[in-house]
Design a protein around this motif. Structure first.
Motif, short mmCIF file in Angstrom:
data_model
loop_
_atom_site.label_atom_id
_atom_site.label_comp_id
_atom_site.label_asym_id
_atom_site.label_seq_id
_atom_site.Cartn_x
_atom_site.Cartn_y
_atom_site.Cartn_z
N SER A 1 0.95 -1.26 0.02
CA SER A 1 -0.05 0.06 0.14
C SER A 1 0.80 1.49 -0.05
O SER A 1 2.09 1.18 0.39
N ASN A 2 0.33 2.38 -0.73
CA ASN A 2 1.12 3.60 -0.67
C ASN A 2 0.36 4.76 -0.20
O ASN A 2 -0.87 4.85 -0.25
N VAL A 3 0.99 5.63 0.71
CA VAL A 3 0.45 6.66 1.28
C VAL A 3 1.33 8.06 0.71
O VAL A 3 2.63 8.10 1.31
N GLN A 4 0.77 8.93 -0.12
CA GLN A 4 1.44 9.60 -0.70
C GLN A 4 1.66 10.97 0.03
O GLN A 4 1.12 11.29 0.81
N ASP A 5 2.49 11.74 -0.76
CA ASP A 5 3.16 12.85 -0.12
C ASP A 5 2.25 14.01 0.63
O ASP A 5 1.18 14.34 0.00
N GLY A 6 2.48 14.18 1.98
CA GLY A 6 1.58 15.19 2.68
C GLY A 6 0.44 14.93 3.17
O GLY A 6 -0.23 15.51 3.82
N SER A 7 0.14 13.29 3.26
CA SER A 7 -1.14 12.69 3.66
C SER A 7 -0.96 12.58 5.29
O SER A 7 0.04 12.71 5.95
N VAL A 8 -1.98 12.75 5.96
CA VAL A 8 -2.24 12.59 7.46
C VAL A 8 -3.13 11.29 7.57
O VAL A 8 -4.28 11.12 7.26
N LEU A 9 -2.74 10.61 8.52
CA LEU A 9 -3.29 9.22 9.03
C LEU A 9 -3.30 9.51 10.65
O LEU A 9 -2.37 9.68 11.25
N HIS A 10 -4.73 9.33 10.99
CA HIS A 10 -4.99 9.20 12.59
C HIS A 10 -6.07 8.25 12.89
O HIS A 10 -6.44 7.45 12.01
N CYS A 11 -6.28 8.46 14.14
CA CYS A 11 -7.49 7.17 14.64
C CYS A 11 -7.97 7.88 15.95
O CYS A 11 -7.53 9.06 16.35
N ASP A 12 -9.16 7.30 16.44
CA ASP A 12 -9.43 7.81 17.76
C ASP A 12 -9.64 6.76 18.77
O ASP A 12 -9.84 5.48 18.28
N PRO A 13 -9.51 6.89 20.18
CA PRO A 13 -9.38 5.97 21.04
C PRO A 13 -10.98 5.46 21.45
O PRO A 13 -11.78 5.93 21.47
N PRO A 14 -10.83 4.32 21.95
CA PRO A 14 -12.16 3.76 22.66
C PRO A 14 -12.54 4.77 23.85
O PRO A 14 -11.79 5.42 24.19
N ARG A 15 -13.99 5.04 23.98
CA ARG A 15 -14.48 5.90 24.80
C ARG A 15 -15.77 5.64 25.28
O ARG A 15 -16.44 4.91 24.55
N PRO A 16 -16.41 6.07 26.36
CA PRO A 16 -17.69 5.87 26.79
C PRO A 16 -18.62 6.24 25.53
O PRO A 16 -18.64 7.35 25.03
#
Length: 194
Positions: free
Chosen positions: A66-81
Motif C-alpha cells: 500500500s502507498n500513502v502519498q506525499d503530505g497525507s495525514v493518518l490518525h485514529c480515535d481511542p475507545p471512549r464511553p
C-alpha cells in the motif's frame, strides 16, 4: 524522543506510551515523514515525503504494497464511553492513498483508492476496488461498497467502476511499489549510506 532507524534515513520514528512503530524491512519511509506509536506497516508498503502517521491514541495498521502519498495525514480515535470500539485506522493490501489525503479512523479494504486531497472520517468504509474521488469527503459511518466510485462533499455514490478503472488503480499501485525501490536507493545514496 525521536529515534532514527538506519533502514529509513531522514524519517522520524517516535515511540509513545510504550508503543513503537513496527515497520517491515521492505517498506519505504521517506525522509520528512513521521511515524508515531502503535503503527504497523507491511511488506512493500510506502509512506512518502512529509506524511504523518500518528497512532498515539489507538492503532493504525497498513497492509502490504500500500502507498500513502506525499503530505497525507493518518490518525485514529481511542475507545471512549459510548464508543467502546474506538476508531482504529485499518488499511488493507494494495491500497493507494493520494497526495494530501486525510484518513481518520476508517477502514480501507484491499485495493481501495483515496484520491488527492480526499477525506475519510471515523468508521467510514471504503470497499475493495472502490474509489473515493479527489477532494471528496466520506463522512462518519458511510460505507462504500466494492467497485463503487463516490465523489463530492459529502461524498455520494456516482457509479460502479468498470474494468478499465480497476486496472488503472492496479497499475498505479504497482507503479508506487516499484518507484519506492528507486527512492529507497536514491535516499540512501543522498544521505551517504550507499
Amino acid at each position: 524522543m525521536t529515534t532514527t532507524d538506519p533502514r529509513f534515513p531522514g524519517a522520524n520514528i517516535i515511540p509513545i506510551h510504550g508503543k513503537s512503530p513496527k515497520i517491515h524491512d521492505t517498506a519505504f519511509i521517506a525522509p520528512g515523514s513521521t511515524i508515531i506509536g502503535d503503527v504497523e506497516i507491511g511488506a512493500g508498503s510506502s509512506i512518502w515525503y512529509n506524511c504523518v502517521v500518528r497512532a498515539d491514541v489507538f492503532t493504525i495498521r497498513i497492509g502490504e504494497r500500500s502507498n500513502v502519498q506525499d503530505g497525507s495525514v493518518l490518525h485514529c480515535d481511542p475507545p471512549r464511553p459510548g464508543d467502546e470500539e474506538g476508531s482504529p485506522l485499518i488499511i488493507g493490501d494494495d491500497v493507494l492513498i493520494g497526495h494530501m489525503a486525510m484518513v481518520h479512523g476508517c477502514i480501507i479494504h484491499d485495493r481501495g483508492f483515496v484520491g488527492l486531497g480526499a477525506i475519510a472520517m471515523n468508521k467510514s468504509v471504503i470497499g475493495s476496488d472502490a474509489m473515493l474521488a479527489a477532494g471528496a469527503m466520506l463522512t462518519e459511518r458511510k460505507v462504500m461498497g466494492p467497485r463503487e466510485l463516490w465523489a463530492g462533499r459529502p461524498a455520494k455514490k456516482l457509479k460502479e467502476l468498470g474494468e478499465g478503472a480497476i486496472m488503472g488503480m492496479k497499475v498505479g499501485t504497482a507503479h508506487y511499489a516499484e518507484n519506492a525501490k528507486h527512492h529507497t536507493e536514491a535516499v540512501r545514496a543522498a544521505m551517504g549510506d550507499a
